[in-house]
Design a protein around this motif. Sequence first.
Motif, PDB file in Angstrom:
ATOM      1  N   THR A 179     -17.301  -0.990   1.084  1.00  0.00           N
ATOM      2  CA  THR A 179     -16.863  -1.719   2.298  1.00  0.00           C
ATOM      3  C   THR A 179     -17.675  -2.990   2.511  1.00  0.00           C
ATOM      4  OG1 THR A 179     -18.801  -0.754   3.874  1.00  0.00           O
ATOM      5  CG2 THR A 179     -16.506   0.437   3.578  1.00  0.00           C
ATOM      6  N   PRO A 222     -12.139  -5.084   4.005  1.00  0.00           N
ATOM      7  CA  PRO A 222     -11.646  -4.036   3.175  1.00  0.00           C
ATOM      8  C   PRO A 222     -12.526  -2.754   2.947  1.00  0.00           C
ATOM      9  CG  PRO A 222     -12.545  -5.939   1.625  1.00  0.00           C
ATOM     10  CD  PRO A 222     -12.769  -6.080   3.359  1.00  0.00           C
ATOM     11  N   PRO A 265      -5.314  -2.933   3.800  1.00  0.00           N
ATOM     12  CA  PRO A 265      -6.227  -3.743   4.104  1.00  0.00           C
ATOM     13  C   PRO A 265      -5.586  -4.703   5.341  1.00  0.00           C
ATOM     14  CG  PRO A 265      -6.214  -3.966   1.856  1.00  0.00           C
ATOM     15  CD  PRO A 265      -4.975  -3.088   2.257  1.00  0.00           C
ATOM     16  N   SER A 318      -8.816   1.227  -5.514  1.00  0.00           N
ATOM     17  CA  SER A 318      -7.578   1.434  -4.651  1.00  0.00           C
ATOM     18  C   SER A 318      -8.238   1.539  -3.407  1.00  0.00           C
ATOM     19  CB  SER A 318      -7.118   3.160  -4.976  1.00  0.00           C
ATOM     20  OG  SER A 318      -8.145   3.837  -4.859  1.00  0.00           O
ATOM     21  N   THR A 319      -7.292   1.307  -2.279  1.00  0.00           N
ATOM     22  CA  THR A 319      -7.482   1.092  -0.792  1.00  0.00           C
ATOM     23  C   THR A 319      -6.926   2.484  -0.238  1.00  0.00           C
ATOM     24  OG1 THR A 319      -5.372  -0.139  -0.788  1.00  0.00           O
ATOM     25  CG2 THR A 319      -7.550  -1.335  -0.886  1.00  0.00           C
ATOM     26  N   VAL A 353     -12.647  -0.119  -0.206  1.00  0.00           N
ATOM     27  CA  VAL A 353     -12.160   0.091  -1.434  1.00  0.00           C
ATOM     28  C   VAL A 353     -12.710   1.384  -2.064  1.00  0.00           C
ATOM     29  CG1 VAL A 353     -11.965  -0.792  -3.757  1.00  0.00           C
ATOM     30  CG2 VAL A 353     -11.871  -2.089  -1.790  1.00  0.00           C
ATOM     31  N   HIS A 356       0.987  -1.259  -0.156  1.00  0.00           N
ATOM     32  CA  HIS A 356       0.165  -0.094  -0.088  1.00  0.00           C
ATOM     33  C   HIS A 356       0.822   1.249   0.187  1.00  0.00           C
ATOM     34  CE1 HIS A 356      -2.274   3.095   1.896  1.00  0.00           C
ATOM     35  NE2 HIS A 356      -3.343   2.677   1.200  1.00  0.00           N
TER      36      HIS A 356
END
Length: 443
Positions: A359, A335, A322, A317-318, A337, A269
Motif C-alpha cells: 500500500t 493503490p 485503483p 495485481s490489484t 497492490v 480491472h
Amino acid sequence: TNPGFAVRITQAGLDYAHQLGVKVLEKELAQLKLPDISGDFRIRRVGKVRYNISRGAPPAFDLPYSQISLVPGVGLRVSISNAFAEVDGNWRVKMHFIRDDGSFELKVENIYVKIDLKLGSNAAGKPTIDTSDCSTRISNVQVHFYGRFGWLYNLFRGAIESPFRRSLEGKVCENVVSSVRSELQPYLQTLPVTARIDAMAGINYSLVAPPTATARSLDVDLKGEFFSLAHRSAVPFPPPALALPPDHDRMVYFGASSYFFNTASFAYHAAGALVFEITDSMIPKDVEFHLKTSTFSAFVPQLEMMYPDMLMKLRLSTPSAPFLNIGPEGLSLRPVVDIQAYAILPNSSLAPLFLLSLTGNVSAVVDVKSSHIVGSLKVGRMKLSLKHSDVGTFQVRTLQSIMNIYASSILLPRLNGPVPAPRFLFFPQNFLLLGADVSYQPQ
C-alpha cells in the motif's frame, strides 16, 4: 446527469473551423437546382413576348466573407456576406410568328445569407440539428443574352432579372433547410456513441445534455464512461460535478473528470487487465539489483536452500480498481497492490514463493512551462505486509525499507522530467482541464 468528459469550443475555435466548413458550403451551394423561368411581358408597339429560361451548368459561387458565430440558447449561426455567383443557361422567345433562342450569362452580386442552426440531443445521446431561421437577400442581378436577337432582348432584361432574383433568394434557404433535414440530421443519427478502445474496454461518449451555446462558447457534455467489453456492469460510483471555468482564450478546452479516469480503472480491472509481470530482464542494466533468489535470500533465508540461485518473476495485481483523486494541488492515488513472487525452475515452470500486499500514496504536482508538463511525482512511504508464504514466515521490514529507498533515489528521478503538453493545463476540483489551439494539416 453529470458528464465524465466535457468539450468547450470558443469563438476562436469556430473561426478556425469555418475555414474548413466554408468549402463544404460552397460545394452545397453549387448543387442549387434553379427551376426554369417562364413568363411574358409586353413591349410597346411590339406586343406580348413569351419567354422560357433554363439553367445549364451548376452555378459558381465565391464566398469572400463568411462567419460561424454563436447564438445563445440556440446553437450556431452561419453568415455569408458579399457573395458572388455566376450562372449560365439557355433562353427561348416567342413573339407573334418569330421564334428565337440562345444562351445567357447571369451574374448575382452582393448575396447575404444568414442560417441559424438549432443544436440538441435525443434520448440515445446522439446530436440533433435543425434550421431555426434562414434568410437570403440579393442586391443585384445582371443577365446578358446572346443570340441572333440577343441585343434586342437585352433592352428588356429588367423584366427577367427580378424573377431570377426572387427565385434565387427562395432557393438558397430551401436547399439549406432540405440539406440539413434530409442529409445532415440523418447522418448525425448514424454516428456511434460508443467506441471500442482495445480488446478489453470500450468508451461511451454519448451526450448527457444538449450542447449549450453562450455568447462566448459552445459547451458539450459527454458521458465519458469506460466499460469492460466482457463484463459490462453498472459503475458503482456517480460522476462528480464538472463545471468548466470561464476560460475562453484557447480555441478548445477539454475537461476530464475523475469519473472518466476511474471508470477506465474499473473497466480494465473488471477485464483482468491490471496484472503486470516483472522479470530480471526488465530491470535497467545500470541498476545493481537482480531478480534472483540469491538476492532475496538476504530477506528470506529459506530461498537459497529451496531454490538456489534461480531467476524470479513478480506478478503484480490489484485486488480492487485503483481510484484517482483530482484536486487543485494535482493528482493523487492510493493503490493497493498484491505482489506474488515465483521462482523460475529449470524447466521454465513457476514455483510460488510468497504473496505480499503493498500500500502507498502516489501524488503528482503538475504545471506547464514552455509547452511541456513539468512537476514532480511523489511516492509516500510504502508499506509491505506478508499475506501468504510457501517458503515459511519471514520479516518484511528490511525489504520494505529497501523498496522505499529504491523508489525515492532511483525510480523517481527517472520518472520526473518534462514531457510535451498542451499550452494550458489546470486542475480544478475533481477534473483535469486542458486548453489548446489546434491546426489541421490535410494529408
